[in-house]
Write a protein that holds these residues in place. Sequence first.
Motif, PDB file in Angstrom:
ATOM      1  N   ARG A 201       0.826  -1.207   0.000  1.00 25.87           N
ATOM      2  CA  ARG A 201       0.000   0.000   0.000  1.00 25.87           C
ATOM      3  C   ARG A 201       0.862   1.259   0.000  1.00 25.87           C
ATOM      4  N   ASP A 202       2.008   1.206   0.664  1.00 23.41           N
ATOM      5  CA  ASP A 202       2.933   2.339   0.652  1.00 23.41           C
ATOM      6  C   ASP A 202       3.489   2.571  -0.753  1.00 23.41           C
ATOM      7  N   ILE A 203       3.861   1.462  -1.425  1.00 18.47           N
ATOM      8  CA  ILE A 203       4.384   1.564  -2.787  1.00 18.47           C
ATOM      9  C   ILE A 203       3.325   2.135  -3.727  1.00 18.47           C
ATOM     10  N   GLN A 204       2.092   1.666  -3.588  1.00 17.01           N
ATOM     11  CA  GLN A 204       1.006   2.191  -4.414  1.00 17.01           C
ATOM     12  C   GLN A 204       0.866   3.697  -4.242  1.00 17.01           C
ATOM     13  N   GLU A 205       0.960   4.150  -3.026  1.00 12.83           N
ATOM     14  CA  GLU A 205       0.815   5.585  -2.747  1.00 12.83           C
ATOM     15  C   GLU A 205       1.969   6.377  -3.356  1.00 12.83           C
ATOM     16  N   ILE A 206       3.196   5.842  -3.230  1.00  9.43           N
ATOM     17  CA  ILE A 206       4.364   6.527  -3.775  1.00  9.43           C
ATOM     18  C   ILE A 206       4.261   6.643  -5.293  1.00  9.43           C
ATOM     19  N   VAL A 207       3.911   5.538  -5.951  1.00  9.86           N
ATOM     20  CA  VAL A 207       3.841   5.541  -7.419  1.00  9.86           C
ATOM     21  C   VAL A 207       2.687   6.417  -7.898  1.00  9.86           C
ATOM     22  N   LYS A 208       1.552   6.329  -7.230  1.00 13.20           N
ATOM     23  CA  LYS A 208       0.412   7.151  -7.630  1.00 13.20           C
ATOM     24  C   LYS A 208       0.732   8.629  -7.479  1.00 13.20           C
ATOM     25  N   LYS A 209       1.372   8.983  -6.385  1.00 15.87           N
ATOM     26  CA  LYS A 209       1.703  10.382  -6.143  1.00 15.87           C
ATOM     27  C   LYS A 209       2.752  10.889  -7.130  1.00 15.87           C
ATOM     28  N   GLY A 210       3.733  10.032  -7.452  1.00 14.12           N
ATOM     29  CA  GLY A 210       4.822  10.472  -8.315  1.00 14.12           C
ATOM     30  C   GLY A 210       4.514  10.420  -9.796  1.00 14.12           C
ATOM     31  N   TYR A 211       3.689   9.437 -10.205  1.00  9.93           N
ATOM     32  CA  TYR A 211       3.510   9.210 -11.644  1.00  9.93           C
ATOM     33  C   TYR A 211       2.056   9.063 -12.086  1.00  9.93           C
ATOM     34  N   GLY A 212       1.132   8.972 -11.134  1.00  9.57           N
ATOM     35  CA  GLY A 212      -0.245   8.620 -11.467  1.00  9.57           C
ATOM     36  C   GLY A 212      -0.959   9.595 -12.384  1.00  9.57           C
ATOM     37  N   GLU A 213      -0.569  10.862 -12.361  1.00  6.33           N
ATOM     38  CA  GLU A 213      -1.242  11.836 -13.211  1.00  6.33           C
ATOM     39  C   GLU A 213      -0.812  11.725 -14.665  1.00  6.33           C
ATOM     40  N   GLU A 214       0.382  11.185 -14.918  1.00  7.29           N
ATOM     41  CA  GLU A 214       0.918  11.123 -16.276  1.00  7.29           C
ATOM     42  C   GLU A 214       0.923   9.716 -16.850  1.00  7.29           C
ATOM     43  N   ILE A 215       0.972   8.708 -16.003  1.00  7.97           N
ATOM     44  CA  ILE A 215       1.103   7.319 -16.471  1.00  7.97           C
ATOM     45  C   ILE A 215      -0.028   6.481 -15.903  1.00  7.97           C
ATOM     46  N   ARG A 216      -0.618   5.686 -16.755  1.00  6.65           N
ATOM     47  CA  ARG A 216      -1.664   4.784 -16.309  1.00  6.65           C
ATOM     48  C   ARG A 216      -1.071   3.708 -15.401  1.00  6.65           C
ATOM     49  N   ILE A 217      -1.719   3.449 -14.305  1.00  5.08           N
ATOM     50  CA  ILE A 217      -1.359   2.350 -13.417  1.00  5.08           C
ATOM     51  C   ILE A 217      -2.507   1.342 -13.500  1.00  5.08           C
ATOM     52  N   PHE A 218      -2.204   0.146 -13.992  1.00  5.39           N
ATOM     53  CA  PHE A 218      -3.255  -0.848 -14.170  1.00  5.39           C
ATOM     54  C   PHE A 218      -3.905  -1.176 -12.834  1.00  5.39           C
ATOM     55  N   GLN A 219      -5.223  -1.272 -12.841  1.00  2.00           N
ATOM     56  CA  GLN A 219      -5.945  -1.599 -11.616  1.00  2.00           C
ATOM     57  C   GLN A 219      -5.671  -3.029 -11.178  1.00  2.00           C
ATOM     58  N   ASN A 220      -5.557  -3.918 -12.152  1.00  2.00           N
ATOM     59  CA  ASN A 220      -5.243  -5.308 -11.825  1.00  2.00           C
ATOM     60  C   ASN A 220      -3.755  -5.459 -11.555  1.00  2.00           C
ATOM     61  N   TYR A 221      -3.420  -6.327 -10.639  1.00  2.92           N
ATOM     62  CA  TYR A 221      -2.020  -6.600 -10.320  1.00  2.92           C
ATOM     63  C   TYR A 221      -1.818  -8.104 -10.217  1.00  2.92           C
ATOM     64  N   ILE A 222      -0.544  -8.512 -10.250  1.00  2.00           N
ATOM     65  CA  ILE A 222      -0.214  -9.933 -10.279  1.00  2.00           C
ATOM     66  C   ILE A 222       0.309 -10.363  -8.908  1.00  2.00           C
ATOM     67  N   PRO A 223      -0.383 -11.269  -8.232  1.00  2.00           N
ATOM     68  CA  PRO A 223       0.058 -11.698  -6.905  1.00  2.00           C
ATOM     69  C   PRO A 223       1.266 -12.631  -6.964  1.00  2.00           C
ATOM     70  N   ARG A 224       1.987 -12.652  -5.887  1.00  2.00           N
ATOM     71  CA  ARG A 224       3.095 -13.593  -5.771  1.00  2.00           C
ATOM     72  C   ARG A 224       2.543 -15.015  -5.679  1.00  2.00           C
ATOM     73  N   SER A 225       3.208 -15.960  -6.376  1.00  2.00           N
ATOM     74  CA  SER A 225       2.718 -17.336  -6.365  1.00  2.00           C
ATOM     75  C   SER A 225       3.821 -18.301  -6.754  1.00  2.00           C
ATOM     76  N   VAL A 226       3.953 -19.356  -5.986  1.00  2.00           N
ATOM     77  CA  VAL A 226       4.906 -20.411  -6.316  1.00  2.00           C
ATOM     78  C   VAL A 226       4.506 -21.092  -7.617  1.00  2.00           C
ATOM     79  N   ARG A 227       3.212 -21.226  -7.862  1.00  2.00           N
ATOM     80  CA  ARG A 227       2.723 -21.876  -9.084  1.00  2.00           C
ATOM     81  C   ARG A 227       3.175 -21.127 -10.321  1.00  2.00           C
ATOM     82  N   ALA A 228       3.188 -19.818 -10.268  1.00  2.00           N
ATOM     83  CA  ALA A 228       3.640 -19.021 -11.404  1.00  2.00           C
ATOM     84  C   ALA A 228       5.131 -19.227 -11.653  1.00  2.00           C
TER      85      ALA A 228
END
Length: 267
Positions: A201-228
């Motif tokens: 959540r901290d990373i999301q806030e940092i990226v949104k604050k720094g780049y969110g107005e100029e760069i699209r941040i995909f709403q979907n994200y990829i979870p960590r997984s051993v299967r992947a």
Amino acid sequence: MSKVIAIANQKGGVGKTTTAINLGAGLARKGNKVLLVDLDPQGNATQGLGFDADSLEISIATVIRKMINKDYAFTKDFGILHHPEGMDLMPSNIELSVIDTELISLLFGREKMLNTYLTMIKDEYDYIIIDCMPSLNLIAINALVAADEVIIPLHAQYYSVRGLEQLLMTLGSVKSNGLNPELKIAGILYTCVNNQTTSFRDIQEIVKKGYGEEIRIFQNYIPRSVRAEEAPSYGQSIYEYDAKGKVAAAYRNFTDEFLSENGRRQR
């Protein structure tokens, strides 16, 4: 009309190859003709799709060398491998590591060799996805010059965010120097996410604050997984290896989100 999408981040271990393979597989599952170009001398995408990189007689290095030598007398399917899940692959191996030196020796057009090749074959595909190496050398610049758009996988940790600025500066230089003035950033995709942590959540806030107005941040994200992490050892996408798992669902949703932007082709 074919779209060329580069999956790029100069930092390793952020899920570039996993994203390239599974976005490609997701697009193919929707009826699109897809070519995955492995542009990493480690050949991770090649091996992740079940091919032996070390035994290849023809690879992307072979093709770029032909472009350097202005040898255009080959068929559109030259060196292309076909994967059971419906995508094509232009493979890579360690031979690509010497191509950067060969490109440096050129006086003109060294940033455009990959683009020259893809222009020759792109009418055969709906999407061409380039899995970039984790660096910003001439090979990587070739990918950015050839691409219409860039997807930036971002490992959900602080050190990955620090490296994002360098990539964005490189993308800006490619545009401002006239190498690819129409290059766009499709968006930032969070990977290897543990959404139970406050750090994400901290990373999301940092990226949104720094780049969110100029760069699209995909709403979907990829979870960590051993299967992947296991899927490449079986030469399969996550859709085949763990079809009902959370990562398959995440990449399925991400693919839909990617396609929804600007009315992309979705069959």
